[in-house]
Enzyme design. Structure first.
Site, PDB file in Angstrom:
ATOM      1  N   SER A  39      15.279   0.110  -2.440  1.00  0.00           N
ATOM      2  CA  SER A  39      14.761   0.383  -1.109  1.00  0.00           C
ATOM      3  C   SER A  39      13.589   1.794  -1.051  1.00  0.00           C
ATOM      4  O   SER A  39      12.781   1.606  -1.680  1.00  0.00           O
ATOM      5  CB  SER A  39      15.982   0.497  -0.084  1.00  0.00           C
ATOM      6  OG  SER A  39      15.527   0.394   1.102  1.00  0.00           O
ATOM      7  N   ASP A 135      17.128  14.118  11.984  1.00  0.00           N
ATOM      8  CA  ASP A 135      15.916  14.127  12.439  1.00  0.00           C
ATOM      9  C   ASP A 135      14.597  14.148  11.472  1.00  0.00           C
ATOM     10  O   ASP A 135      13.660  13.563  12.203  1.00  0.00           O
ATOM     11  CB  ASP A 135      15.898  15.631  12.923  1.00  0.00           C
ATOM     12  CG  ASP A 135      16.879  15.764  14.240  1.00  0.00           C
ATOM     13  OD1 ASP A 135      17.194  14.663  14.955  1.00  0.00           O
ATOM     14  OD2 ASP A 135      17.360  16.800  14.418  1.00  0.00           O
ATOM     15  N   HIS A 194      20.004  -7.030   1.090  1.00  0.00           N
ATOM     16  CA  HIS A 194      19.300  -5.859   1.029  1.00  0.00           C
ATOM     17  C   HIS A 194      19.956  -5.077  -0.292  1.00  0.00           C
ATOM     18  O   HIS A 194      19.128  -4.538  -0.905  1.00  0.00           O
ATOM     19  CB  HIS A 194      18.705  -5.336   2.243  1.00  0.00           C
ATOM     20  CG  HIS A 194      18.091  -4.098   1.877  1.00  0.00           C
ATOM     21  ND1 HIS A 194      16.955  -4.094   1.280  1.00  0.00           N
ATOM     22  CD2 HIS A 194      18.127  -2.796   2.190  1.00  0.00           C
ATOM     23  CE1 HIS A 194      16.314  -2.934   1.223  1.00  0.00           C
ATOM     24  NE2 HIS A 194      17.115  -2.065   1.713  1.00  0.00           N
TER      25      HIS A 194
END
Length: 215
Positions: A39, A135, A194
């Site tokens: 990924s 964040d 995945h």
């Protein structure tokens, strides 16, 4: 960076993560490696191979292509769901995970994907927090979903190993895979999603071993 016990940083681009791997190789005294990434790690591995082909003997990209993954990605919703998880102080680890699991379930429907995300839930001084820097990931989501522009292909052997139930390596990606990785072989493992190495571990290991050079 930003994952596990690795240092947190406000910067999270594939160029920055490629440099992380280059620094690690230098520190370990590895002059050439076979690089495997899944990924986002696959995009980091591809970036390194395209930037510094001298360092990469062979490349294995697991369930990711060198293209933008925005159309098939639910990561933005996952990050929002993780940010909204509320866990009271003083719970046992199993109770905290169970509570977080229940709060993630409406957005992250696949149980194995929730388990994957929950590995990032850690206890710090009696409180449960996510050890990934959500964040920074949110801020750089566009960078993470995209892929840097490269013009010079990687000349070495490459394996793109996808899951048959995952949309992340599709036939529409083949021209760009071929352009950047002319020696690429594309394979899909039947029945895998995945997280290929979790869904079909034996088949995954077999495919990787078959791609490696003979000892």
């Amino acid at each position: 960076r930003i994952h596990g016990a690795s240092p947190h940083s406000p910067l999270m681009t594939y160029e920055a993560m490629s440099l992380d791997v280059q620094h690690l190789l230098t520190r370990l005294g590895i002059t050439k490696c076979i690089l495997l990434g899944h990924s986002m790690g696959g995009k980091t591995a591809m970036t390194l191979a395209l930037q510094r082909p001298d360092l990469v003997e062979r490349l294995i990209s697991v369930d990711i292509s060198p293209v933008s993954t925005t159309p098939v990605s639910e990561f933005s919703a996952y990050i929002s769901a993780m940010k909204s998880v509320k866990i009271p102080d003083g719970l046992t680890r199993s109770a905290a995970r169970q509570l977080a699991d229940e709060q993630l379930r409406p957005v992250v429907q696949l149980p194995q994907l929730r388990q994957f995300l929950l590995t990032n839930l850690v206890e710090v001084e009696g409180r449960y927090i996510w050890r990934v820097n959500l964040d920074a990931i949110s801020h750089h989501l566009a960078d993470i979903m995209n892929f840097p522009v490269f013009h010079k292909p990687y000349p070495g052997p490459a394996l793109f190993l996808g899951g048959s139930n995952s949309p992340y390596i599709s036939s529409k990606d083949y021209p760009e895979i071929q352009r950047l990785f002319p020696k690429a072989d594309v394979q899909h493992i039947e029945g895998a999603g995945h997280i290929v190495h979790q869904d079909k571990f034996e088949e995954f290991i077999t495919a990787v071993l078959n791609f490696l050079p003979p000892p």
